[in-house]
Design an enzyme around this catalytic site. Structure first.
Site, PDB file in Angstrom:
ATOM      1  N   ASP A   1       0.865  -1.179   0.000  1.00 15.31           N
ATOM      2  CA  ASP A   1       0.000   0.000   0.000  1.00 15.31           C
ATOM      3  C   ASP A   1       0.906   1.235   0.000  1.00 15.31           C
ATOM      4  OD1 ASP A   1      -2.301   1.717   0.576  1.00 15.31           O
ATOM      5  OD2 ASP A   1      -1.557   1.781   2.643  1.00 15.31           O
TER       6      ASP A   1
ATOM      7  N   ASP B   1      -0.274   5.180   0.779  1.00  9.96           N
ATOM      8  CA  ASP B   1      -0.564   6.171   1.831  1.00  9.96           C
ATOM      9  C   ASP B   1      -0.548   5.571   3.232  1.00  9.96           C
ATOM     10  OD1 ASP B   1      -0.841   8.263   0.053  1.00  9.96           O
ATOM     11  OD2 ASP B   1      -2.987   7.944  -0.224  1.00  9.96           O
TER      12      ASP B   1
ATOM     13  N   ASP C   1      -1.806  -0.631   5.963  1.00  7.87           N
ATOM     14  CA  ASP C   1      -2.220  -0.049   7.245  1.00  7.87           C
ATOM     15  C   ASP C   1      -3.725   0.099   7.402  1.00  7.87           C
ATOM     16  OD1 ASP C   1      -2.501   2.033   5.343  1.00  7.87           O
ATOM     17  OD2 ASP C   1      -2.351   3.536   6.931  1.00  7.87           O
TER      18      ASP C   1
HETATM   19 MG   LIG Z   1      -3.024   3.212   3.563  1.00  7.33          MG
END
Ligand SMILES: [Mg+2]
Length: 273
Positions: free
Chosen positions: A20, A22, A216
């Site tokens: 991922d 961001d 996340d």
């Molecule tokens: Mg993220």
């Protein structure tokens, strides 16, 4: 001049990294990858591909790929499409893993005729997207270059939204809720991108591959559950709890946690090799 778009020679260890962006490879606040540079450098030296798997569009990812000299395939729009660089280094072969943008817009246009009230990126000029997101005009334009998903603002009741959701499902689409927008897309998620990558590299290298995945957010969950080495990066609001017994949680957020866990994994795998 690039002569090879991505490494088709087998790396020293049969590993693919999928990440991922961001809050994971990119710092949540300043979007820097600096803290992850040591691990990225080691992965490059080993010839291990690093595939981005993001909700962003192809255009939004181009700058970062250039900055990191990343020539590997990448997955955009939450698992809906994978872009595989052409071997001459010019452009991509893109494989839609969900539903194409044109088909999504057809369904949305029909539902609007039936009275559903919403406003999608396709209905908005870049200036409107910029105003809603805080992005620059140029970044807003890049975020409008959709291939397989449509962000939208819902302009009706919760009850009407429930009906809209089931109409989308009947049309083979799904509605997910993001930070600012709802997203209409086909039946794909970030795990669809992971499955494609596994298959792709197994064919390319003619051997089984292991996948390390890092994320996340809630939209990373399916990808992490499907990985051989899932690495949870602590999020801003929560820390994902997985049922995958191989899961590890990074000791710090963003690229610093990314770096720590990746170096640790590489050391472990190289000792075992
Ligand atoms: Mg993220």
């Amino acid at each position: 001049m690039t002569t090879q778009a991505f490494a088709n020679s087998k790396p020293a260890i049969s590993l693919v990294v999928m990440t991922d962006l961001d809050g994971t490879l990119l710092d949540h606040y300043n979007y820097s990858t600096r803290a992850a540079r040591p691990a990225l450098k080691q992965l490059k030296a080993l010839g291990v591909p690093v595939l981005f798997n993001t909700s962003k569009t192809c255009e939004e990812v181009a700058g970062l790929r250039h900055d990191l000299d990343n020539l590997d395939p990448f997955v955009c729009e939450n698992g809906s499409v994978i872009h595989i660089p052409k071997t001459d280094g010019e452009g991509y072969n893109s494989e839609i893993l969900g539903t194409s943008y044109v088909d999504i817009l057809k369904v949305l246009s029909q539902l609007r005729k039936e009275g559903r009230k919403f406003r999608g990126f396709n209905d908005m000029p870049a200036s409107e997207v910029a105003a809603l997101t805080g992005l620059s005009q140029e970044s807003a334009w890049m975020s409008k270059q959709r291939v397989a998903s449509e962000p939208l603002i819902w302009n009706d009741t919760e009850l009407a939204l429930t009906a809209f959701r089931s109409q989308l499902e009947q049309a083979g689409l799904q509605l997910t809720q993001g930070g600012r927008f709802y997203h209409v897309m086909g039946r794909a998620d970030k795990a669809t991108g992971l499955a494609f990558a596994r298959d792709f590299y197994q064919h390319l290298w003619e051997q089984p591959v292991k996948i390390a995945a890092l994320g996340d957010g809630e939209n990373d969950r399916a990808m992490l559950e499907a990985a051989d080495f899932p690495i949870v990066i602590p999020g801003e609001k929560q820390i994902l709890e997985l049922s995958n017994p191989a899961a590890v949680t990074a000791p710090s957020k963003g690229p610093a946690g990314w770096n720590h866990c990746m170096l640790e994994l590489l050391e472990q795998l190289q000792q075992g090799a």
